[in-house]
Write an enzyme that holds these catalytic residues in place. Structure first.
Site, PDB file in Angstrom:
ATOM      1  N   TYR A 154      39.265   4.889  43.762  1.00  0.00           N
ATOM      2  CA  TYR A 154      39.489   4.601  45.192  1.00  0.00           C
ATOM      3  C   TYR A 154      40.578   5.516  45.769  1.00  0.00           C
ATOM      4  CZ  TYR A 154      40.366   1.519  49.269  1.00  0.00           C
ATOM      5  OH  TYR A 154      40.531   0.992  50.529  1.00  0.00           O
ATOM      6  N   LYS A 158      40.325   8.245  48.850  1.00  0.00           N
ATOM      7  CA  LYS A 158      41.090   8.099  50.092  1.00  0.00           C
ATOM      8  C   LYS A 158      42.026   9.304  50.305  1.00  0.00           C
ATOM      9  CE  LYS A 158      39.273   4.169  51.422  1.00  0.00           C
ATOM     10  NZ  LYS A 158      38.328   4.129  52.558  1.00  0.00           N
TER      11      LYS A 158
HETATM   12  N1  LIG Z   1      41.197  -4.633  54.150  1.00  0.00           N
HETATM   13  C1  LIG Z   1      42.205  -3.848  53.797  1.00  0.00           C
HETATM   14  O1  LIG Z   1      43.352  -4.301  53.612  1.00  0.00           O
HETATM   15  C2  LIG Z   1      41.992  -2.382  53.594  1.00  0.00           C
HETATM   16  C3  LIG Z   1      43.071  -1.648  53.096  1.00  0.00           C
HETATM   17  C4  LIG Z   1      42.926  -0.285  52.937  1.00  0.00           C
HETATM   18  C5  LIG Z   1      41.734   0.340  53.304  1.00  0.00           C
HETATM   19  N2  LIG Z   1      40.699  -0.399  53.758  1.00  0.00           N
HETATM   20  C6  LIG Z   1      39.476   0.330  54.107  1.00  0.00           C
HETATM   21  O2  LIG Z   1      38.936  -0.172  55.309  1.00  0.00           O
HETATM   22  C7  LIG Z   1      37.514  -0.043  55.308  1.00  0.00           C
HETATM   23  C8  LIG Z   1      36.897  -1.376  55.640  1.00  0.00           C
HETATM   24  O3  LIG Z   1      37.364  -2.338  54.721  1.00  0.00           O
HETATM   25  P1  LIG Z   1      37.174  -3.912  54.878  1.00  0.00           P
HETATM   26  O4  LIG Z   1      38.395  -4.534  54.340  1.00  0.00           O
HETATM   27  O5  LIG Z   1      36.708  -4.246  56.254  1.00  0.00           O
HETATM   28  O6  LIG Z   1      35.985  -4.123  53.813  1.00  0.00           O
HETATM   29  P2  LIG Z   1      34.836  -5.202  53.749  1.00  0.00           P
HETATM   30  O7  LIG Z   1      34.366  -5.178  52.338  1.00  0.00           O
HETATM   31  O8  LIG Z   1      35.272  -6.499  54.346  1.00  0.00           O
HETATM   32  O9  LIG Z   1      33.687  -4.589  54.700  1.00  0.00           O
HETATM   33  C9  LIG Z   1      33.063  -3.364  54.381  1.00  0.00           C
HETATM   34  C10 LIG Z   1      31.770  -3.219  55.179  1.00  0.00           C
HETATM   35  O10 LIG Z   1      31.185  -1.980  54.752  1.00  0.00           O
HETATM   36  C11 LIG Z   1      29.816  -2.193  54.423  1.00  0.00           C
HETATM   37  N3  LIG Z   1      29.409  -1.225  53.417  1.00  0.00           N
HETATM   38  C12 LIG Z   1      29.814  -1.155  52.114  1.00  0.00           C
HETATM   39  N4  LIG Z   1      29.178  -0.150  51.492  1.00  0.00           N
HETATM   40  C13 LIG Z   1      28.374   0.436  52.399  1.00  0.00           C
HETATM   41  C14 LIG Z   1      27.463   1.530  52.353  1.00  0.00           C
HETATM   42  N5  LIG Z   1      27.219   2.203  51.210  1.00  0.00           N
HETATM   43  N6  LIG Z   1      26.811   1.877  53.483  1.00  0.00           N
HETATM   44  C15 LIG Z   1      27.009   1.189  54.632  1.00  0.00           C
HETATM   45  N7  LIG Z   1      27.838   0.137  54.731  1.00  0.00           N
HETATM   46  C16 LIG Z   1      28.513  -0.229  53.629  1.00  0.00           C
HETATM   47  C17 LIG Z   1      29.749  -3.632  53.935  1.00  0.00           C
HETATM   48  O11 LIG Z   1      28.439  -4.165  54.021  1.00  0.00           O
HETATM   49  C18 LIG Z   1      30.741  -4.317  54.888  1.00  0.00           C
HETATM   50  O12 LIG Z   1      30.118  -4.713  56.087  1.00  0.00           O
HETATM   51  C19 LIG Z   1      37.154   0.512  53.930  1.00  0.00           C
HETATM   52  O13 LIG Z   1      36.975   1.917  54.005  1.00  0.00           O
HETATM   53  C20 LIG Z   1      38.363   0.187  53.083  1.00  0.00           C
HETATM   54  O14 LIG Z   1      38.516   1.076  52.000  1.00  0.00           O
HETATM   55  C21 LIG Z   1      40.801  -1.748  53.904  1.00  0.00           C
END
Ligand SMILES: NC(=O)c1ccc[n+]([C@@H]2O[C@H](COP(=O)([O-])OP(=O)(O)OC[C@H]3O[C@@H](n4cnc5c(N)ncnc54)[C@H](O)[C@@H]3O)[C@@H](O)[C@H]2O)c1
Length: 246
Positions: A154, A158
């Site tokens: 990951y 990133k």
């Molecule tokens: N939540 C956090 O604290 C956090 C922290 C750092 C980074 N992020 C980043 O933010 C972004 C969103 O995270 P989140 O927390 O909302 O995650 P989440 O898992 O709640 O939602 C992710 C969404 O992406 C979709 N998805 C996954 N793989 C996919 C694919 N191959 N094609 C199309 N859609 C796909 C899923 O169906 C889901 O709707 C990600 O890139 C994650 O790495 C989140």
């Protein structure tokens, strides 16, 4: 005088079926976006978000790690909207393991979604933005780009997203395209809740704000980057994590 809202603008949000993506879709529509396309491999969730928010939202089944699906989805968005002004590369997954225990599958899945997915979306959208001399690209990174035990796969993706962002920004600025990234941490979504409770509790305690962020707090910064108020902000990574761990 520029529009501070998104009236007349058409956006794509990948992974908009829940979590941060859904919050960004909601905020963009609240800011009068002319249309938002959700590209998510979970069509049911994307449709539920579209229904709940209302407005001109289209839900498209698309696994961003599959180039042919991305190409078809972008064609579908163009057929519906006629143009794409804003691209949010948000879809992302975690498959955590210590490196010495990490499987090829865990490595490849994360690289294919988090990095190749972003590459495919940009591959089909950047030429359109260059032709129209306008575009806002927002890539979702993570504070884990700086290293986080259990996340070699990951963190590598990133960190790559951040390098990609800074480079594409330099190549695109003269075409009136901004390319920026958000680096969230500890935002209350299903991804965050999938982290083992003791690890999550430890990381909240280590955050000076002592709490999780809300998806709406991330969406507020995404809106700034999507709007013309950020026209002279390009190639930056903005941490959205309560308090930056300098
Ligand atoms: N939540 C956090 O604290 C956090 C922290 C750092 C980074 N992020 C980043 O933010 C972004 C969103 O995270 P989140 O927390 O909302 O995650 P989440 O898992 O709640 O939602 C992710 C969404 O992406 C979709 N998805 C996954 N793989 C996919 C694919 N191959 N094609 C199309 N859609 C796909 C899923 O169906 C889901 O709707 C990600 O890139 C994650 O790495 C989140």
């Amino acid at each position: 005088m520029s529009n501070t809202n998104l009236s007349g603008k058409f956006a794509i949000v990948t992974g908009g079926g829940q979590g941060l993506g859904a919050a960004m879709v909601k905020r963009f529509i609240a800011e009068q976006a002319a249309g938002v396309a959700i590209l998510d491999y979970n069509l049911e969730k994307a449709q539920a978000v579209a229904e709940e928010i209302g407005g001109n939202i289209i839900a498209i089944a698309c696994d961003v790690s599959k180039e042919e699906q991305v190409k078809a989805a972008i064609d579908q968005v163009l057929a519906a909207f006629g143009r794409i002004d804003i691209l949010v590369n948000n879809a992302g997954i975690i498959r955590d393991a210590m490196f010495h225990k990490m499987s090829d599958d865990q490595w490849n899945q994360v690289v294919n979604v988090n990095l190749n997915g972003l590459y495919y979306c940009c591959k089909y959208v950047v030429p359109l933005m260059r032709a129209q001399c306008y575009g806002k690209i927002i890539n979702v990174s993570s504070t884990s780009a700086n290293g986080n035990a259990g996340q070699c796969n990951y963190s590598a993706t990133k960190a790559a997203v951040e390098g990609f962002t800074k480079t594409l920004a330099k190549e695109s600025a003269r075409k009136n395209i901004t390319v920026n990234a958000l680096a969230p941490a500890h935002i209350d979504t299903e991804m965050q809740r999938s982290v083992p409770a003791d690890i999550l509790e430890r990381s909240i305690k280590s955050n000076p704000s002592q709490r999780l962020g809300s998806p709406d707090e991330l969406a507020a910064v995404a809106f700034f980057l999507a709007s013309d108020d950020s026209s002279y902000v390009n190639g930056v990574v903005i941490p959205v994590c309560g308090c930056h761990p300098t």
